[in-house]
Write a protein that holds these residues in place. Structure first.
Motif, mmCIF file in Angstrom:
data_model
loop_
_atom_site.group_PDB
_atom_site.id
_atom_site.type_symbol
_atom_site.label_atom_id
_atom_site.label_comp_id
_atom_site.label_asym_id
_atom_site.label_seq_id
_atom_site.Cartn_x
_atom_site.Cartn_y
_atom_site.Cartn_z
ATOM 1 N N ILE A 97 40.667 33.671 -4.071
ATOM 2 C CA ILE A 97 40.040 34.998 -4.046
ATOM 3 C C ILE A 97 39.109 35.112 -2.840
ATOM 4 O O ILE A 97 39.109 36.126 -2.136
ATOM 5 C CB ILE A 97 39.297 35.265 -5.368
ATOM 6 N N LEU A 98 38.327 34.064 -2.591
ATOM 7 C CA LEU A 98 37.428 34.056 -1.436
ATOM 8 C C LEU A 98 38.198 34.284 -0.131
ATOM 9 O O LEU A 98 37.750 35.031 0.743
ATOM 10 C CB LEU A 98 36.662 32.734 -1.369
ATOM 11 N N ALA A 99 39.354 33.663 -0.025
ATOM 12 C CA ALA A 99 40.161 33.792 1.198
ATOM 13 C C ALA A 99 40.549 35.242 1.469
ATOM 14 O O ALA A 99 40.722 35.634 2.630
ATOM 15 C CB ALA A 99 41.405 32.920 1.103
ATOM 16 N N GLN A 100 40.640 36.044 0.402
ATOM 17 C CA GLN A 100 40.997 37.455 0.577
ATOM 18 C C GLN A 100 39.920 38.233 1.322
ATOM 19 O O GLN A 100 40.189 39.274 1.901
ATOM 20 C CB GLN A 100 41.263 38.117 -0.780
ATOM 21 N N PHE A 101 38.691 37.717 1.307
ATOM 22 C CA PHE A 101 37.575 38.414 1.951
ATOM 23 C C PHE A 101 37.292 37.900 3.360
ATOM 24 O O PHE A 101 36.413 38.404 4.037
ATOM 25 C CB PHE A 101 36.315 38.288 1.089
ATOM 26 N N LEU A 102 38.038 36.876 3.785
ATOM 27 C CA LEU A 102 37.847 36.330 5.125
ATOM 28 C C LEU A 102 38.717 37.089 6.120
ATOM 29 O O LEU A 102 39.670 37.774 5.735
ATOM 30 C CB LEU A 102 38.182 34.839 5.137
ATOM 31 N N GLU A 103 38.402 36.946 7.382
ATOM 32 C CA GLU A 103 39.166 37.634 8.425
ATOM 33 C C GLU A 103 40.639 37.267 8.315
ATOM 34 O O GLU A 103 41.005 36.088 8.296
ATOM 35 C CB GLU A 103 38.631 37.250 9.805
ATOM 36 N N HIS A 104 41.472 38.300 8.273
ATOM 37 C CA HIS A 104 42.912 38.107 8.098
ATOM 38 C C HIS A 104 43.505 37.301 9.255
ATOM 39 O O HIS A 104 43.175 37.544 10.410
ATOM 40 C CB HIS A 104 43.585 39.480 7.990
ATOM 41 N N GLU A 105 44.359 36.348 8.933
ATOM 42 C CA GLU A 105 45.046 35.489 9.899
ATOM 43 C C GLU A 105 44.097 34.582 10.682
ATOM 44 O O GLU A 105 44.433 34.099 11.749
ATOM 45 C CB GLU A 105 45.906 36.307 10.863
ATOM 46 N N SER A 106 42.908 34.336 10.144
ATOM 47 C CA SER A 106 41.964 33.443 10.816
ATOM 48 C C SER A 106 42.166 32.014 10.325
ATOM 49 O O SER A 106 42.783 31.763 9.288
ATOM 50 C CB SER A 106 40.524 33.876 10.540
ATOM 51 N N THR A 107 41.623 31.083 11.069
ATOM 52 C CA THR A 107 41.682 29.675 10.666
ATOM 53 C C THR A 107 40.945 29.479 9.348
ATOM 54 O O THR A 107 41.385 28.720 8.494
ATOM 55 C CB THR A 107 41.063 28.787 11.767
ATOM 56 N N ALA A 108 39.830 30.173 9.176
ATOM 57 C CA ALA A 108 39.055 30.055 7.932
ATOM 58 C C ALA A 108 39.879 30.510 6.737
ATOM 59 O O ALA A 108 39.900 29.843 5.693
ATOM 60 C CB ALA A 108 37.766 30.858 8.039
ATOM 61 N N GLU A 109 40.566 31.642 6.875
ATOM 62 C CA GLU A 109 41.383 32.153 5.768
ATOM 63 C C GLU A 109 42.484 31.152 5.417
ATOM 64 O O GLU A 109 42.700 30.836 4.245
ATOM 65 C CB GLU A 109 42.018 33.490 6.130
ATOM 66 N N THR A 110 43.169 30.641 6.414
ATOM 67 C CA THR A 110 44.246 29.677 6.180
ATOM 68 C C THR A 110 43.709 28.412 5.529
ATOM 69 O O THR A 110 44.297 27.893 4.575
ATOM 70 C CB THR A 110 44.954 29.331 7.508
ATOM 71 N N THR A 111 42.586 27.924 6.013
ATOM 72 C CA THR A 111 41.998 26.692 5.483
ATOM 73 C C THR A 111 41.565 26.863 4.032
ATOM 74 O O THR A 111 41.869 26.020 3.181
ATOM 75 C CB THR A 111 40.791 26.255 6.350
#
Length: 143
Positions: A97-111
């Protein structure tokens, strides 16, 4: 009780094992999606990359993870009473769920997404094992 009968009993003790296997498989699929897709997208035209990285796909995977978690972790917890399994499942889902709020296609989201999927794989495996162990103990105590 023979080892064959015990093994059959362990495997068929409840439907939670089946849901955990589905949860593990889909969590692994999510992890592969997060780790391999950026490599594949580098080779595809920009139009295809946009189509494969739409937010509804990610939201659908999170909803599916939540549904599978509910149908496997809740009955599993009633059976084995191991709160660590619920905590791991909640952590994995929370990370997705947290990943949904991170910048799309970013390293943070993927990680964060890959970490959440990994935690869910571990949680489903632990849930399945706890359910099987609990069944084996019940069979052994009944003898």
């Amino acid at each position: 009780m023979s080892p064959k009968v015990l093994e059959r009993t362990r495997g068929n003790s409840s439907g939670t094992g089946r849901w955990d296997r589905w949860g593990q498989a889909l969590s692994l699929l999510c992890m592969v999606h997060c780790l391999v897709l950026p490599l594949v997208l580098g080779a595809l035209p920009a139009v295809m990359s946009h189509a494969l990285e739409e937010t509804p796909i990610h939201l659908g995977m999170v909803v599916l993870a939540a549904v599978l978690g509910g149908v496997s972790f809740a009955p599993g917890f009633r059976r084995h009473r191991d709160g660590r399994v619920l905590a791991l499942g909640a952590l994995g889902l929370g990370l997705l769920i947290l990943a949904q709020f991170l910048e799309h296609e970013s390293t943070a989201e993927t990680t964060v997404t890959a970490l959440g999927a990994t935690v869910l794989v571990i949680a489903h495996g632990l849930n399945r094992r706890r359910c099987q162990d609990g069944c084996a103990e019940a069979v052994a105590n009944a003898r």
